[in-house]
Scaffold this active site. Structure first.
Site, PDB file in Angstrom:
ATOM      1  N   ASN A 156      56.789  -4.127  54.479  1.00 23.74           N
ATOM      2  CA  ASN A 156      55.379  -4.354  54.121  1.00 23.74           C
ATOM      3  C   ASN A 156      54.544  -4.260  55.388  1.00 23.74           C
ATOM      4  O   ASN A 156      54.599  -5.146  56.234  1.00 23.74           O
ATOM      5  CB  ASN A 156      55.269  -5.754  53.473  1.00 23.74           C
ATOM      6  CG  ASN A 156      53.830  -6.172  53.252  1.00 23.74           C
ATOM      7  OD1 ASN A 156      52.908  -5.350  53.310  1.00 23.74           O
ATOM      8  ND2 ASN A 156      53.630  -7.459  53.003  1.00 23.74           N
ATOM      9  N   LYS A 184      51.413  -4.463  55.672  1.00 20.90           N
ATOM     10  CA  LYS A 184      50.182  -5.274  55.586  1.00 20.90           C
ATOM     11  C   LYS A 184      48.984  -4.421  56.033  1.00 20.90           C
ATOM     12  O   LYS A 184      48.988  -3.216  55.822  1.00 20.90           O
ATOM     13  CB  LYS A 184      50.316  -6.549  56.405  1.00 20.90           C
ATOM     14  CG  LYS A 184      51.595  -7.318  56.074  1.00 20.90           C
ATOM     15  CD  LYS A 184      51.586  -8.704  56.608  1.00 20.90           C
ATOM     16  CE  LYS A 184      52.927  -9.348  56.289  1.00 20.90           C
ATOM     17  NZ  LYS A 184      52.967 -10.760  56.557  1.00 20.90           N
ATOM     18  N   HIS A 210      52.046 -11.479  46.817  1.00 17.83           N
ATOM     19  CA  HIS A 210      52.404 -11.877  48.191  1.00 17.83           C
ATOM     20  C   HIS A 210      51.625 -13.161  48.529  1.00 17.83           C
ATOM     21  O   HIS A 210      50.500 -13.349  48.073  1.00 17.83           O
ATOM     22  CB  HIS A 210      52.045 -10.747  49.162  1.00 17.83           C
ATOM     23  CG  HIS A 210      52.604 -10.983  50.530  1.00 17.83           C
ATOM     24  ND1 HIS A 210      51.991 -11.806  51.448  1.00 17.83           N
ATOM     25  CD2 HIS A 210      53.734 -10.526  51.125  1.00 17.83           C
ATOM     26  CE1 HIS A 210      52.726 -11.837  52.551  1.00 17.83           C
ATOM     27  NE2 HIS A 210      53.785 -11.075  52.380  1.00 17.83           N
ATOM     28  N   GLU A 264      49.983 -13.967  50.979  1.00 19.39           N
ATOM     29  CA  GLU A 264      48.657 -13.726  51.572  1.00 19.39           C
ATOM     30  C   GLU A 264      47.641 -13.382  50.486  1.00 19.39           C
ATOM     31  O   GLU A 264      46.469 -13.729  50.590  1.00 19.39           O
ATOM     32  CB  GLU A 264      48.760 -12.630  52.641  1.00 19.39           C
ATOM     33  CG  GLU A 264      49.498 -13.154  53.874  1.00 19.39           C
ATOM     34  CD  GLU A 264      50.298 -12.129  54.639  1.00 19.39           C
ATOM     35  OE1 GLU A 264      50.085 -10.917  54.448  1.00 19.39           O
ATOM     36  OE2 GLU A 264      51.164 -12.548  55.440  1.00 19.39           O
ATOM     37  N   GLU A 294      60.124 -15.680  49.520  1.00 16.47           N
ATOM     38  CA  GLU A 294      59.578 -15.707  50.876  1.00 16.47           C
ATOM     39  C   GLU A 294      59.003 -17.092  51.162  1.00 16.47           C
ATOM     40  O   GLU A 294      57.853 -17.381  50.785  1.00 16.47           O
ATOM     41  CB  GLU A 294      58.445 -14.693  51.007  1.00 16.47           C
ATOM     42  CG  GLU A 294      58.857 -13.265  50.770  1.00 16.47           C
ATOM     43  CD  GLU A 294      57.914 -12.315  51.483  1.00 16.47           C
ATOM     44  OE1 GLU A 294      58.386 -11.593  52.359  1.00 16.47           O
ATOM     45  OE2 GLU A 294      56.709 -12.330  51.189  1.00 16.47           O
ATOM     46  N   GLY A 328      55.927 -14.405  59.311  1.00 18.43           N
ATOM     47  CA  GLY A 328      55.152 -14.084  60.511  1.00 18.43           C
ATOM     48  C   GLY A 328      55.208 -15.171  61.572  1.00 18.43           C
ATOM     49  O   GLY A 328      54.429 -15.161  62.519  1.00 18.43           O
ATOM     50  N   SER A 330      60.378 -13.345  58.559  1.00 20.34           N
ATOM     51  CA  SER A 330      60.863 -13.124  59.931  1.00 20.34           C
ATOM     52  C   SER A 330      62.250 -12.483  59.981  1.00 20.34           C
ATOM     53  O   SER A 330      63.067 -12.821  60.850  1.00 20.34           O
ATOM     54  CB  SER A 330      60.832 -14.433  60.736  1.00 20.34           C
ATOM     55  OG  SER A 330      59.511 -14.926  60.802  1.00 20.34           O
ATOM     56  N   GLY A 344      58.048  -7.885  57.146  1.00 24.14           N
ATOM     57  CA  GLY A 344      56.688  -7.650  57.600  1.00 24.14           C
ATOM     58  C   GLY A 344      56.694  -7.039  58.987  1.00 24.14           C
ATOM     59  O   GLY A 344      56.935  -5.840  59.161  1.00 24.14           O
ATOM     60  N   GLY A 345      56.470  -7.883  59.999  1.00 22.36           N
ATOM     61  CA  GLY A 345      56.303  -7.432  61.389  1.00 22.36           C
ATOM     62  C   GLY A 345      57.336  -6.422  61.862  1.00 22.36           C
ATOM     63  O   GLY A 345      56.980  -5.406  62.473  1.00 22.36           O
TER      64      GLY A 345
HETATM   65  C1  PEP Z   1      56.039 -10.629  54.718  1.00 21.47           C
HETATM   66  O1  PEP Z   1      54.880 -10.523  54.998  1.00 21.47           O
HETATM   67  O2  PEP Z   1      56.397 -10.418  53.553  1.00 21.47           O
HETATM   68  C2  PEP Z   1      56.984 -11.024  55.759  1.00 21.47           C
HETATM   69  C3  PEP Z   1      58.172 -11.418  55.399  1.00 21.47           C
HETATM   70  O3  PEP Z   1      56.547 -10.959  57.057  1.00 21.47           O
HETATM   71  P1  PEP Z   1      57.431 -11.184  58.386  1.00 21.47           P
HETATM   72  O4  PEP Z   1      58.683 -10.386  58.230  1.00 21.47           O
HETATM   73  O5  PEP Z   1      56.556 -10.697  59.500  1.00 21.47           O
HETATM   74  O6  PEP Z   1      57.722 -12.650  58.466  1.00 21.47           O
END
Ligand code: PEP
Length: 258
Positions: free
Chosen positions: A10, A12, A102, A104, A174, A180, A220, A241-242
């Site tokens: 993702n 984002k 999600h 967010e 999640e 994040g 993460s 994510g990241g």
């Molecule tokens: C996400 O946004 O779904 C996520 C898991 O982000 P990250 O891997 O950066 O924690």
């Protein structure tokens, strides 16, 4: 039952369409060099809407073994919904997956479990696969009520769906405190909730549906922790994510099995 692991990145609100093209090229070379085998894990990128056409072109031009999807979708088909994007528009762009609910979107756009369920149904009715997100905040985890909280989310999100639709879907667990933050749930924490989700799906529908639905962990995930997380029996993939913005790192996550 064999469930093909699903590793989804993702992005984002990151990367313009030129940067998206570069990332797909780098990811494609890295996977090819490393001998990626799509039968071992399915790899998906989830770019911003403005990048999807570029991602489609880059993937189709070189038959890159990646699928792609969107980060959100409207519950409406068309009309006066300024700023929204319909399922039909995403289908036309060749999207396979849509992330719904999600944390967010829940936090900044007021999405409820009911809205998430409605969006998931729309996505399935259009022939795509929803990645339905759930997960608890830190205060709930500290109280120790996280399993009940997540199962409550699941009951409401899955309410509009048939057993057959749930079987085709993806659920992403999640924990919000791990997104994040660099804070990863332990593999045992991930298994506790993913296992509880699968048992709950069996209660709400039947065992065949529970055996078929894919359940991801997200929060993460990195190349350094993905193997231990993926070794859990009820974890069928990762929502990343990241780390999905770094092609070499994401390629290692996709190839966790190697
Ligand atoms: C996400 O946004 O779904 C996520 C898991 O982000 P990250 O891997 O950066 O924690």
């Amino acid at each position: 039952m064999a469930r093909t692991p699903l590793m989804a990145g993702n992005w984002k609100m990151n990367l313009d369409h030129l940067e998206a093209n570069q990332l797909i090229q780098k990811l494609s070379f890295t996977l090819a060099d490393a001998g990626y085998d799509p039968s071992q894990s399915e790899a998906v990128v989830i770019p911003p809407f403005t990048d999807i056409r570029t991602v489609q072109t880059a993937i189709d031009a070189d038959s890159v073994p990646l699928k792609y999807g969107a980060q959100n979708v409207s519950t409406h088909d068309n009309g006066a919904f300024t700023g929204d994007i319909s399922t039909a528009m995403l289908v036309k762009l060749g999207c396979s997956y849509v992330v719904v609910g999600h944390s967010e979107r829940r936090e900044y756009h007021g999405e409820t479990n009911e809205i998430v369920g409605e969006k998931a149904k729309k996505v399935l009715d259009a022939g795509m696969v929803p990645i339905m997100c759930c997960g608890e905040a830190l205060d709930i985890r500290k109280e120790g009520t996280h399993v009940d909280f997540v199962l409550g989310q699941i009951s409401q999100m899955l309410a509009p769906l048939s057993a057959q639709q749930v079987a085709q879907s993806v659920i992403a667990y999640e924990p919000i405190w791990a997104i994040g933050t660099g804070e990863v749930a332990t593999p045992a924490d991930a298994q506790e909730v993913c296992g509880a989700i699968r048992r709950h799906v069996a209660e709400l529908f039947d065992q065949t549906t529970a055996d078929a639905v894919r359940i991801q962990y997200g929060g993460s995930v990195k190349a350094s922790n993905v193997r231990d997380i993926m070794a859990q029996p009820d974890v069928d993939g990762a929502l990343v994510g990241g780390a999905s913005l770094k092609p070499e790192e994401f390629a290692k996550i996709i190839m966790f099995y190697a």
